[in-house]
Design a protein around this motif. Structure first.
Motif, PDB file in Angstrom:
ATOM      1  N   GLU A 228       0.832  -1.211   0.000  1.00  0.00           N
ATOM      2  CA  GLU A 228       0.000   0.000   0.000  1.00  0.00           C
ATOM      3  C   GLU A 228       0.862   1.254   0.000  1.00  0.00           C
ATOM      4  O   GLU A 228       0.608   2.216  -0.745  1.00  0.00           O
ATOM      5  CB  GLU A 228      -0.931  -0.005   1.209  1.00  0.00           C
ATOM      6  N   ASN A 231       2.611   1.662  -3.447  1.00  0.00           N
ATOM      7  CA  ASN A 231       1.710   2.127  -4.500  1.00  0.00           C
ATOM      8  C   ASN A 231       1.245   3.564  -4.296  1.00  0.00           C
ATOM      9  O   ASN A 231       0.780   4.216  -5.237  1.00  0.00           O
ATOM     10  CB  ASN A 231       0.515   1.173  -4.623  1.00  0.00           C
ATOM     11  N   THR A 232       1.400   4.076  -3.080  1.00  0.00           N
ATOM     12  CA  THR A 232       1.105   5.491  -2.837  1.00  0.00           C
ATOM     13  C   THR A 232       2.065   6.387  -3.614  1.00  0.00           C
ATOM     14  O   THR A 232       1.708   7.496  -4.023  1.00  0.00           O
ATOM     15  CB  THR A 232       1.199   5.811  -1.337  1.00  0.00           C
ATOM     16  N   ILE A 234       3.016   5.998  -6.585  1.00  0.00           N
ATOM     17  CA  ILE A 234       2.446   6.171  -7.924  1.00  0.00           C
ATOM     18  C   ILE A 234       1.465   7.342  -7.928  1.00  0.00           C
ATOM     19  O   ILE A 234       1.465   8.166  -8.859  1.00  0.00           O
ATOM     20  CB  ILE A 234       1.746   4.866  -8.376  1.00  0.00           C
ATOM     21  N   GLU A 235       0.664   7.445  -6.881  1.00  0.00           N
ATOM     22  CA  GLU A 235      -0.290   8.550  -6.774  1.00  0.00           C
ATOM     23  C   GLU A 235       0.429   9.875  -6.517  1.00  0.00           C
ATOM     24  O   GLU A 235       0.104  10.904  -7.127  1.00  0.00           O
ATOM     25  CB  GLU A 235      -1.286   8.263  -5.656  1.00  0.00           C
ATOM     26  N   THR A 236       1.407   9.849  -5.625  1.00  0.00           N
ATOM     27  CA  THR A 236       2.113  11.078  -5.255  1.00  0.00           C
ATOM     28  C   THR A 236       2.818  11.700  -6.450  1.00  0.00           C
ATOM     29  O   THR A 236       2.815  12.931  -6.626  1.00  0.00           O
ATOM     30  CB  THR A 236       3.140  10.783  -4.146  1.00  0.00           C
ATOM     31  N   GLU A 238       1.916  11.315  -9.485  1.00  0.00           N
ATOM     32  CA  GLU A 238       0.909  11.524 -10.524  1.00  0.00           C
ATOM     33  C   GLU A 238       1.241  10.750 -11.804  1.00  0.00           C
ATOM     34  O   GLU A 238       1.226  11.295 -12.905  1.00  0.00           O
ATOM     35  CB  GLU A 238       0.745  13.024 -10.826  1.00  0.00           C
ATOM     36  N   GLU A 240      -0.083   8.660 -14.227  1.00  0.00           N
ATOM     37  CA  GLU A 240      -1.475   8.419 -14.610  1.00  0.00           C
ATOM     38  C   GLU A 240      -1.716   7.044 -15.237  1.00  0.00           C
ATOM     39  O   GLU A 240      -2.839   6.545 -15.226  1.00  0.00           O
ATOM     40  CB  GLU A 240      -1.927   9.520 -15.579  1.00  0.00           C
ATOM     41  N   HIS A 242       0.245   4.155 -14.667  1.00  0.00           N
ATOM     42  CA  HIS A 242       1.071   3.149 -14.004  1.00  0.00           C
ATOM     43  C   HIS A 242       0.205   2.113 -13.295  1.00  0.00           C
ATOM     44  O   HIS A 242      -0.646   2.453 -12.493  1.00  0.00           O
ATOM     45  CB  HIS A 242       1.997   3.827 -12.996  1.00  0.00           C
ATOM     46  N   PRO A 244      -0.606  -0.938 -10.568  1.00  0.00           N
ATOM     47  CA  PRO A 244      -0.146  -1.194  -9.199  1.00  0.00           C
ATOM     48  C   PRO A 244       0.982  -2.223  -9.176  1.00  0.00           C
ATOM     49  O   PRO A 244       1.067  -3.095 -10.044  1.00  0.00           O
ATOM     50  CB  PRO A 244      -1.405  -1.713  -8.492  1.00  0.00           C
ATOM     51  N   ASP A 327       5.349   8.374 -17.997  1.00  0.00           N
ATOM     52  CA  ASP A 327       5.327   8.170 -16.553  1.00  0.00           C
ATOM     53  C   ASP A 327       6.744   8.190 -15.992  1.00  0.00           C
ATOM     54  O   ASP A 327       7.018   8.829 -14.971  1.00  0.00           O
ATOM     55  CB  ASP A 327       4.669   6.830 -16.207  1.00  0.00           C
TER      56      ASP A 327
END
Length: 430
Positions: A228, A231-232, A234-236, A238, A240, A242, A244, A327
């Motif tokens: 978890e 994978n955060t 990837i969000e941080t 940005e 788009e 990618h 998990p 990415d």
């Protein structure tokens, strides 16, 4: 991994040994021929399995020794045949192994459906081809795990000097599935006295994941850091497009797991079809289930060497996390500009990523920073890197390629580094 090749080699040995069973044909020459061919095959197997030499040069070596050991070779006709074979072999070897960076450039340009490239210099796009097309990442994905490792060191969640027992890493090691990466890393640790009581530091585990691309270290870190949290990242950042991140080694065992769970025996074609048609979410869930089994040292997979068909390896390669070169332009740019991690993680991450600066002294003369992560399977060859020249010029270069024939794969692997150096020289010397 090379079952059919070993069968052919055994056939070579039996063929040359056959005359020895007849007293009349058991001459000194026949004995010498059998010894020479058998020795050549043992040497070829050693180099393929232990040194990770591509099979083709080893096969050519065995064929040449077989011809030279055959008495009929030394007739006029035989010498002509050997001369022709050697000439063809020399020409083929030159084609396959001479320095040819243009080959990579032409492959990328002529195969936009199979190749993406992105080059940026000082934040400006210089080259972009299929930048928003998702492709399998292979080991390039380990960069994201490296970022989260640096974050957790910086915030004090983990201690980079924590001693990790090698046996904890070995839970996720499958022999002959990583191109010798994990054993090579362990040898490096021992050679530089970085192991004690069969333990290594957590920081060296992270560096081994990037520098040597150890899959065992990768899956250990996924367990250690937490999926978890990883994978955060990837969000941080940005990213788009990618996918998990999930365990690499366990995914390779999905086909074995499915086969073992099936009541009836399955042919390779049936098994391949089942894995190909499995929903991706279920595939990942199965990989996680296997990961937990490996971690708990349960089930039949512990300490086993496996053989996965090329068809199933291709499914595994395709199902690994996908993303775009755009990415990873963001990823490499963030590392280069010290924005990939929380404050305090920048130098930790650079120490993990900038192995080219340690490995090649010439890079320290040319660049202030050079970080990179490659990734490859039998079907994918990727590179993602960032560079900062001594005059402050920054560059990011991403290449994702796939879909090779056997010869194309050899040529791409042989010439990728020279192509990267050519691109770096072109854009950083301007």
């Amino acid at each position: 991994m090379y079952l059919y090749l070993w069968i052919v080699f055994i056939g070579f040995i039996l063929l040359t040994a056959l005359p020895l069973f007849s007293k009349k044909r058991r001459t000194k020459w026949a004995v010498g021929q059998a010894v020479a061919v058998t020795s050549a095959i043992i040497l070829a197997i050693f180099f393929i399995e232990m040194v990770n030499t591509p099979p083709l040069p080893a096969i050519i070596f065995v064929v040449i020794v077989s011809f030279l050991a055959d008495r009929s070779t030394y007739t006029k006709t035989g010498l002509i045949i050997v001369g022709v074979i050697l000439s063809i072999s020399a020409g083929g070897a030159y084609y396959l192994f001479h320095d040819d960076p243009e080959y990579v450039e032409n492959y990328i340009t002529n195969n936009p459906d199979l190749a993406s490239i992105y080059v940026s210099v000082d934040g400006e796009t210089v080259v972009s081809q299929e930048a928003d097309l998702k492709r399998p990442l292979a080991s390039v994905v380990k960069t994201i795990i490296g970022i989260e490792y640096a974050n957790q060191v910086a915030n004090g969640t983990i201690d980079p000097e924590e001693r990790i027992p090698v046996e904890e890493l070995d839970k996720f090691y499958l022999a002959n599935t990583d191109g010798g990466a994990h054993p090579a890393w362990l040898e490096e640790m021992k050679a530089h006295d970085k192991t004690s009581n069969n333990e290594v530091s957590l920081h060296e585990v992270a560096k081994g994941m990037i520098t040597f691309s150890s899959n065992a270290n990768t899956d250990f870190l996924i367990e250690k850091l937490g999926a978890e949290s990883i994978n955060t990242v990837i969000e941080t950042l940005e990213l788009e497009n990618h996918d998990p991140i999930y365990p690499l080694v366990s995914a390779l065992l999905v086909s074995e797991f499915v086969k073992d769970q099936h009541e009836e025996s399955l042919s390779n074609d049936q098994l391949t079809e089942m894995i190909e048609t499995m929903p991706l979410e279920k595939y990942r869930e199965t990989a996680w289930k296997i990961h937990d089994m490996l971690y708990e040292e349960e089930g039949i997979y512990v300490n086993e060497s496996i053989s996965i068909s090329m068809d199933l390896q291709e499914v595994w390669s395709d199902n690994l996390p996908n993303a775009t070169v755009e990415d990873y332009r963001k990823v490499m740019s963030a590392i280069s500009n010290n924005t990939a991690t929380i404050p305090g993680g920048e130098e930790i991450l650079r120490d993990v990523m900038e192995w080219p600066m340690e490995l090649h002294p010439s890079n320290r003369e040319k660049y202030a920073h050079f970080g990179a992560k490659g990734g490859s399977t039998a079907f994918v060859l990727n590179q993602a890197l960032y560079v900062e020249s001594n005059n402050g010029k920054k560059m990011e270069l991403m290449i994702f390629t796939e879909g090779f024939s056997f010869i194309e794969q050899l040529k791409m692997n042989q010439n990728m580094n020279s192509f990267l150096n050519k691109v770096l020289d072109e854009h950083l010397s301007e």
